[in-house]
Write an enzyme that holds these catalytic residues in place. Structure first.
Site, PDB file in Angstrom:
ATOM      1  N   TYR A  53      -6.134 -25.206  63.194  1.00  0.00           N
ATOM      2  CA  TYR A  53      -5.305 -26.030  63.694  1.00  0.00           C
ATOM      3  C   TYR A  53      -4.012 -25.261  63.767  1.00  0.00           C
ATOM      4  O   TYR A  53      -3.523 -24.207  63.378  1.00  0.00           O
ATOM      5  CB  TYR A  53      -4.819 -27.382  62.686  1.00  0.00           C
ATOM      6  CG  TYR A  53      -6.019 -28.348  62.858  1.00  0.00           C
ATOM      7  CD1 TYR A  53      -5.964 -29.125  64.050  1.00  0.00           C
ATOM      8  CD2 TYR A  53      -6.512 -28.722  61.775  1.00  0.00           C
ATOM      9  CE1 TYR A  53      -6.967 -30.093  63.896  1.00  0.00           C
ATOM     10  CE2 TYR A  53      -7.265 -29.958  61.627  1.00  0.00           C
ATOM     11  CZ  TYR A  53      -7.460 -30.657  62.935  1.00  0.00           C
ATOM     12  OH  TYR A  53      -8.449 -31.689  62.925  1.00  0.00           O
ATOM     13  N   GLU A  99      -4.318 -33.685  56.895  1.00  0.00           N
ATOM     14  CA  GLU A  99      -3.582 -34.110  55.520  1.00  0.00           C
ATOM     15  C   GLU A  99      -2.204 -33.131  55.282  1.00  0.00           C
ATOM     16  O   GLU A  99      -1.925 -32.926  54.166  1.00  0.00           O
ATOM     17  CB  GLU A  99      -4.592 -33.542  54.117  1.00  0.00           C
ATOM     18  CG  GLU A  99      -5.828 -34.525  54.332  1.00  0.00           C
ATOM     19  CD  GLU A  99      -6.901 -34.203  55.423  1.00  0.00           C
ATOM     20  OE1 GLU A  99      -7.039 -35.217  56.078  1.00  0.00           O
ATOM     21  OE2 GLU A  99      -7.309 -33.046  55.212  1.00  0.00           O
ATOM     22  N   ASN A 157      -6.471 -34.772  69.092  1.00  0.00           N
ATOM     23  CA  ASN A 157      -7.349 -34.710  67.825  1.00  0.00           C
ATOM     24  C   ASN A 157      -7.922 -36.099  67.334  1.00  0.00           C
ATOM     25  O   ASN A 157      -6.872 -36.862  66.917  1.00  0.00           O
ATOM     26  CB  ASN A 157      -6.607 -33.824  66.795  1.00  0.00           C
ATOM     27  CG  ASN A 157      -7.569 -33.618  65.426  1.00  0.00           C
ATOM     28  OD1 ASN A 157      -8.558 -33.058  65.690  1.00  0.00           O
ATOM     29  ND2 ASN A 157      -7.181 -34.061  64.475  1.00  0.00           N
ATOM     30  N   GLU A 158      -9.300 -36.131  67.412  1.00  0.00           N
ATOM     31  CA  GLU A 158      -9.736 -37.541  66.914  1.00  0.00           C
ATOM     32  C   GLU A 158      -8.999 -38.565  67.444  1.00  0.00           C
ATOM     33  O   GLU A 158      -8.435 -39.570  66.737  1.00  0.00           O
ATOM     34  CB  GLU A 158      -9.983 -37.591  65.342  1.00  0.00           C
ATOM     35  CG  GLU A 158     -10.769 -36.756  64.993  1.00  0.00           C
ATOM     36  CD  GLU A 158     -11.153 -36.853  63.343  1.00  0.00           C
ATOM     37  OE1 GLU A 158     -12.520 -36.683  62.956  1.00  0.00           O
ATOM     38  OE2 GLU A 158     -10.403 -37.422  62.742  1.00  0.00           O
ATOM     39  N   GLU A 239     -16.058 -30.507  63.143  1.00  0.00           N
ATOM     40  CA  GLU A 239     -15.789 -30.595  61.634  1.00  0.00           C
ATOM     41  C   GLU A 239     -16.952 -30.812  60.929  1.00  0.00           C
ATOM     42  O   GLU A 239     -17.310 -32.073  60.834  1.00  0.00           O
ATOM     43  CB  GLU A 239     -14.504 -31.503  61.275  1.00  0.00           C
ATOM     44  CG  GLU A 239     -13.114 -31.119  62.065  1.00  0.00           C
ATOM     45  CD  GLU A 239     -12.145 -32.080  61.594  1.00  0.00           C
ATOM     46  OE1 GLU A 239     -12.191 -32.887  60.649  1.00  0.00           O
ATOM     47  OE2 GLU A 239     -11.051 -31.964  61.925  1.00  0.00           O
ATOM     48  N   TYR A 306     -10.389 -27.994  48.523  1.00  0.00           N
ATOM     49  CA  TYR A 306     -11.329 -28.728  49.385  1.00  0.00           C
ATOM     50  C   TYR A 306     -12.756 -28.502  48.929  1.00  0.00           C
ATOM     51  O   TYR A 306     -13.700 -28.880  49.892  1.00  0.00           O
ATOM     52  CB  TYR A 306     -11.286 -28.188  50.924  1.00  0.00           C
ATOM     53  CG  TYR A 306     -11.292 -29.248  51.957  1.00  0.00           C
ATOM     54  CD1 TYR A 306     -10.182 -29.961  52.259  1.00  0.00           C
ATOM     55  CD2 TYR A 306     -12.754 -29.588  52.646  1.00  0.00           C
ATOM     56  CE1 TYR A 306     -10.549 -31.382  53.307  1.00  0.00           C
ATOM     57  CE2 TYR A 306     -13.035 -30.713  53.362  1.00  0.00           C
ATOM     58  CZ  TYR A 306     -11.674 -31.457  53.625  1.00  0.00           C
ATOM     59  OH  TYR A 306     -11.966 -32.581  54.761  1.00  0.00           O
TER      60      TYR A 306
END
Length: 614
Positions: A53, A99, A157-158, A239, A306
């Site tokens: 990103y 996030e 994005n989404e 993803e 993560y």
């Protein structure tokens, strides 16, 4: 000229089928001196592509500013990807979620409430156009068609998960973004990604753009959904969720390596392409973490480990080896000799375990004047921090109290405020626990609110909301309308407070000497304020800072803000990248908002990411 195309069935690199096996690696969550190490370990695991990103607000923290240096040097990062023989996928937003604070959207832009958020609105599109003009030329010159690593660029994005605009308006917005991207000489394929859901895939894409999906399991089912919306061309999971992020106050998330590996095997066996989210999570350094709010505000933890194949400190995990074994069934991977020579990380135990006493201390109320960005401004209403042009961090609000005020209540606090009366802490206002009132002492005095923005919401309808104290503010007997308020420069606290800390250290040394002569032991609890100590260690070695007994605040090593700590957990250590550490004279500084059981901190041999849901 090299080419990358989307064929009838496959991605085509120079006309040959390419199964993209990519991993997410965010340059903005990794120290720049460690980029090459993390990229190399991606290749050794079997990846052929790196995805990142690009957070708009990271590069444009203030209006009229665009920074591409140091930690923000995306060009250098992509060059390192190319030097390792890998390809790249770039996802520049404008919105990224991730996030990250505000999902990457600049708070200064959305402070104008007339600007349309993620929609076809002239001021929003004009700002995006300027952003792309500053960013995308460096991407354009690194496209595969020009001998560089970049294969594809994402649009939005989404988007299918956001808003309720009708489909024609949504597509009008996406087509405007496509025009802006193409206007910066981006010629490689463009794509969108959305959750593997019929409605979201329909709402989030365009017929002329390649659609990809996001999911973490049930590959056959998810690809069937995607195929309904992408009738031809390669299927790709943009993803593949092989882990999850952590929020303060919740458990540390784990995803079993065996299950992840089996799902990845299914995906690759089906001929699909994939981007692991995340290959390496890294760290939300500084004040960059975002937040989610689905009725309860939950800020994101400093660690972005993560549960990824490559741990926060760059150590290959069991998941790394399991996924490498899977990839090796489908694609060539590095040789065993190269793997054993190159996949070794700096051993966590190479840094000594240390105990440090923070003897230099300046009380919280005393440090605030030195941290002010400028003099306090007066207001006839309670301002937001957006009114103060503070886009992240801390602010101070002040007003006068009467003896009969008794209680302080606010409509809302975004996100947390330490309440002081004449410098004495009397309570906390907290968004997460819906604590919007505190009792006041029965006396007149000066009220100070130290307000903390704990991260702007990065997903959903509350993207772009203002921060700070949301009025009205009342007491038991009146409304408080007269305020003085100002932004703080907490990121620069070690430098701004150096003289005060030096004086405090001299005083502490003198007091310690006097106590020693009288047989009085040193030590004891630590009160709210800024604390400092120095330590020697192994230069270049990773460290893990543990702050047992401390409550909540910020931590710096050698002037670099590591991020937030909080006894709420789950994370109990902060990662200190080796490049920050010297052999001698390292400086540890803590801004503690409440107090600690002792003035001691420690550096330990490995991370403690907290309790898990298992």
């Amino acid at each position: 000229m090299p080419t990358f195309d989307i064929g009838p069935d496959d991605f085509l690199l120079d006309g040959e089928r390419m199964q993209v096996v990519s991993g997410a690696l965010h340059y903005f969550r990794v120290h720049p001196d460690q980029w090459a190490d993390r990229i190399r370990k991606a290749r050794l695991m079997g990846l052929n592509t790196i995805e990142t990103y690009v957070p708009w607000n990271f590069h444009a923290p203030e209006p009229g500013v665009f920074d591409l240096d140091g930690r923000r040097d995306l060009g250098r990062f992509l060059d390192l990807v190319a030097a390792e023989g890998l390809h790249a996928i770039v996802r520049p937003g404008p919105y990224i979620c991730a996030e990250w604070d505000g999902g990457g959207l600049p708070a200064w832009l959305l402070a104008d409430r007339t600007v349309g958020v993620r929609r076809h609105e002239p001021r929003f599109l004009d700002a995006i156009g300027k952003y792309y003009a500053s960013l995308l030329p460096l991407v354009a010159e690194r496209q595969v068609t020009r001998g560089g690593p970049v294969l594809m660029v994402q649009v939005e994005n989404e988007y299918g998960a956001y808003g309720d605009d009708p489909l024609p308006e949504r597509q009008k917005y996406l087509r405007a973004l496509v025009d802006l991207v193409r206007g910066q000489d981006i010629e490689v394929p463009l794509f969108t990604c959305d959750q593997a859901n019929d409605e979201m895939l329909e709402r989030g894409g365009l017929p002329e753009l390649h659609k990809t999906a996001t999911f973490g399991s049930r590959t056959t089912e998810r690809f069937e959904v995607l195929r309904r919306h992408q009738p031809t061309g390669p299927l790709m999971c943009m993803e593949f969720w092989n882990g999850w992020f952590d929020s303060w106050g919740l458990e540390h998330h784990l995803a079993p390596a065996e299950a992840n590996a089996a799902d990845l095997d299914d995906l690759l066996a089906a001929g699909g392409s994939v981007n692991l989210y995340m290959f390496h999570g890294g760290t939300n350094f500084g004040l960059t973490s975002g937040a989610n709010d689905k009725g309860i505000y939950r800020p994101i933890a400093t660690s972005y480990d993560y549960d990824a194949p490559l741990a926060e400190d760059g150590t290959p995990t069991a998941k790394y080896w399991a996924m490498r074994d899977v990839i090796a069934r489908h694609l060539p991977v590095a040789s065993a000799d190269e793997l054993s020579a190159g996949a070794e990380s700096v051993a966590a135990g190479s840094a000594p375990e240390l105990d440090v006493e923070l003897t230099s201390h300046v009380p919280l109320a005393d440090v605030l004047p030195d941290l002010l960005r400028e003099e306090l401004h007066t207001y006839s209403h309670v301002p937001t921090t957006d009114d103060l042009e503070l886009w992240s961090g801390f602010a101070v609000y002040r007003t006068d109290l009467r003896a009969d005020d008794a209680v302080l209540s606010v409509a809302e606090v975004r996100d947390r405020a330490v309440v002081l009366v004449d410098g004495e802490q009397v309570g906390v206002l907290d968004r997460g626990s819906h604590t919007f009132a505190v009792a006041l002492p029965a006396r007149a005095g000066e009220l100070t609110l130290l307000v903390e923005d704990q991260g702007r919401v990065n997903y959903g309808r509350r993207i772009g909301e203002p921060k700070g104290i949301i009025g009205p503010v009342r007491t038991a007997v009146r409304t408080l309308d007269e305020w003085s308020a100002g932004a703080l420069r907490v990121e620069d606290a070690p430098a701004l407070l150096r003289a005060a800390l030096d004086a405090a250290e001299a005083a502490a040394s003198a007091a310690s000497a006097t106590a020693a002569q009288g047989g009085t032991p040193s030590g004891g609890a630590a009160v709210a304020g800024v604390h400092r100590s120095t330590f020697d260690s192994v230069a270049g070695a990773d460290h893990f800072l543990r702050l047992d007994g401390w409550t909540k605040g910020l931590a710096w090593v050698n002037g670099e803000l590591l991020g937030r700590y909080w006894s709420l957990g789950p994370t109990h250590t902060l990662y200190v990248p080796g490049p920050l550490v010297r052999a001698t004279g390292n400086e540890l500084v803590l801004l503690e908002l409440h107090g600690a059981a002792s003035r001691r901190a420690s550096f330990v041999s490995g991370p403690d990411l907290g309790v898990t849901e298992q």
